[in-house]
Design an enzyme around this catalytic site. Structure first.
Site, mmCIF file in Angstrom:
data_model
loop_
_atom_site.group_PDB
_atom_site.id
_atom_site.type_symbol
_atom_site.label_atom_id
_atom_site.label_comp_id
_atom_site.label_asym_id
_atom_site.label_seq_id
_atom_site.Cartn_x
_atom_site.Cartn_y
_atom_site.Cartn_z
ATOM 1 N N SER A 237 65.276 33.543 56.370
ATOM 2 C CA SER A 237 66.617 33.253 55.875
ATOM 3 C C SER A 237 66.871 34.063 54.618
ATOM 4 C CB SER A 237 66.750 31.758 55.556
ATOM 5 O OG SER A 237 66.052 31.480 54.358
ATOM 6 N N LYS A 238 68.043 33.853 54.072
ATOM 7 C CA LYS A 238 68.450 34.586 52.868
ATOM 8 C C LYS A 238 67.424 34.498 51.743
ATOM 9 C CE LYS A 238 73.166 33.607 53.195
ATOM 10 N NZ LYS A 238 74.258 32.881 52.721
ATOM 11 N N ARG A 239 66.721 33.373 51.710
ATOM 12 C CA ARG A 239 65.716 33.205 50.657
ATOM 13 C C ARG A 239 64.688 34.327 50.657
ATOM 14 N NH1 ARG A 239 62.265 29.352 51.812
ATOM 15 N NH2 ARG A 239 63.117 29.154 53.897
ATOM 16 N N GLY A 241 65.212 37.447 51.112
ATOM 17 C CA GLY A 241 65.771 38.761 50.784
ATOM 18 C C GLY A 241 66.798 39.158 51.826
#
Ligand code: GLU
Length: 472
Positions: A237-239, A241
């Site tokens: 996920s966005k976490r 990067g």
């Protein structure tokens, strides 16, 4: 039978790498079997769907070169069709109206939770007559017994007991159709033969099969693709990067590298790592996809990207590199060397186009600062005679002689005259014209930089040496 696959994103964000891999698998499967690949935009969630997201998804697909044969079809343009299907199911007694108030449903849920059973609708309204003019939802009459076997192309046979599935809502009280209904209607109407999608949808599949059967359709084959994990073992996920496909483009990745990387996430063909799109089409088989989740590994993507930069057609790489030069405020078409020559000289040195642009800026404009370590080592008073000798000789060269062979000879001659080895001459010269101790061969470097800039930068280096000496 003509194979027809589809990619059916909900436009609530950009195209992320997981979606792109699903799209790629669907695309490859269709191409491999001489079939068609359909793009369908599942935009029924009016609050979360945006036109920007539709554009971002299409931009990502276009950049990757995943061309679709039909679509994009928008579900919001098919509401009448969904209404027709729901009405038809109602008429045939395969669906029913339900006006259970929220309080009843909440109570039901609480009781079930307390009894540790899976919360599900109890069919209270199944036999009741409900005034169509009064607020209500429509529920699908799911079979009460038996089982649905999902014969998945990746996971094999996955059985679901019908007692586990309840009568799901297919039309909300505001009249809008729900996800499981629209997918089923579209897959049937669009004659989809193979549904390839993320395994987060596996639990929807038995419900969708039941609805399809009620509509009198043979269900398609399903293939549920396992998820992609981040380096920490959690769903990517966005976490972790960058996950949007377009951000890979902006960060200097080649579409062929990302595609190659994505196809290998969960699929393999012997120990082959590099696949052109044509090879993928020829070799990809959905049933070879792993059942286990795969981990996203940036080093491997970088390796592939470097491979494609180095081995790609230089003109093609130059075309892709151009916007990254633009990002640095450089227009290679304006003046300076041909970008394709820069690519040929530098391709082995960069993992991304962004890096390639950064290490090639010196060909088009003077660098700002010297690399500290390189300047300390090579721009010292002992280098002065070499730089002066070079400057004098280079200045005399005619422009038509400004080419690698002659330039090489000049450097060689100056080294001989001063009885220095080549490195003692070439390295100060390199740092003088590039600002760093690494660049292509000195002859090619000088050619790319050009005569004016070379002389100007040698003067700057001489001044730098003097200033340092004065301050020492
Ligand atoms: N629209 C769904 C999603 O983006 C996909 C549905 C499907 O592939 O059946 O998750």
């Amino acid at each position: 039978m003509t194979v027809r696959t589809r990619f059916a994103p909900s436009p609530t964000g950009y195209l992320h790498v997981g979606g792109a891999r699903t799209a790629l698998f669907s695309y490859l499967f269709a191409r491999r079997h001489g079939g068609q690949f359909v793009l369908r935009i599942e935009d029924t969630d009016l609050e979360r769907s945006t036109a920007e997201s539709v554009n971002a998804i299409m931009e990502g697909l276009t950049w990757l070169g995943l061309d679709y044969d039909e679509g994009p079809f928008f579900q919001t343009e098919r509401f009448e069709r969904y209404q027709q299907v729901v009405d038809d199911l109602l008429e045939r007694g395969l669906a029913y109206r339900c006006d259970c108030p929220k309080e009843r449903l909440d109570r039901l849920r609480d009781t079930q939770m307390a009894a540790k059973v899976k919360p599900r609708y109890d069919g209270h309204c199944r036999g009741r007559e409900i005034d169509p003019e009064q607020p209500h939802v429509v529920r699908f009459k799911n079979p009460v017994d038996g089982a649905v076997i999902v014969d998945d192309l990746i996971r094999g046979r996955v059985p679901f007991a019908n007692t586990e599935l309840d009568d799901l809502i297919i039309r909300r009280s505001d009249g809008s159709p729900t996800y499981n209904l629209t997918v089923v209607v579209d897959d049937a109407d669009m004659a989809i033969t193979h549904v390839i999608r993320g395994d987060d949808h596996l639990n929807n599949t038995p419900r969708q099969i039941n609805i399809l059967k009620a509509l009198g359709h043979e269900p398609p084959r399903y293939a549920h693709v396992p998820m992609i994990l981040g380096p920490d073992g959690k769903r990517l996920s966005k976490r972790h990067g960058a996950v949007s496909v377009v951000s890979y483009r902006d960060n200097g990745y080649l579409p062929e590298a990302l595609l190659n990387y994505l196809v290998r996430l969960g699929w393999s063909h012997g120990d082959q790592e590099v696949f052109s799109l044509d090879e993928m089409i020829a070799l990809f088989d959905i049933s070879d996809v792993n059942t286990a989740a795969s981990a996203f590994n940036v080093e491997k993507l970088d390796w592939l990207n470097q491979h494609y930069i180095q081995h790609g057609e230089p003109k093609h790489i130059a075309r892709l590199l151009s916007p990254h030069m633009g990002e640095l405020g450089i227009d290679p078409a304006e003046d300076g060397p041909e970008l394709v020559d820069v690519v040929m000289a530098q391709a082995a040195r960069a993992k991304t186009l962004k890096e390639l642009a950064a290490i090639s800026a010196f060909c088009y404009r003077d660098f700002e600062d010297y690399d500290e370590a390189a300047a300390k080592k090579h721009l010292r008073p002992v280098a002065r005679p070499a730089l002066e000798g070079l400057r004098a000789e280079l200045e005399m060269l005619a422009l038509e002689d400004w080419e690698p062979e002659t330039l090489h000879r000049v450097v060689e001659r100056v080294a001989e005259e001063l009885e220095l080895n080549m490195g003692k001459v070439a390295q100060p010269l390199r740092v003088a014209v590039v600002g760093r101790a690494a660049s292509p061969g000195i002859d090619v470097t000088l050619q790319l930089v050009g005569k004016d800039a070379t002389l100007r930068r040698i003067d700057r280096a001489l001044a730098f040496i003097d200033a340092r000496a004065a301050n020492a």
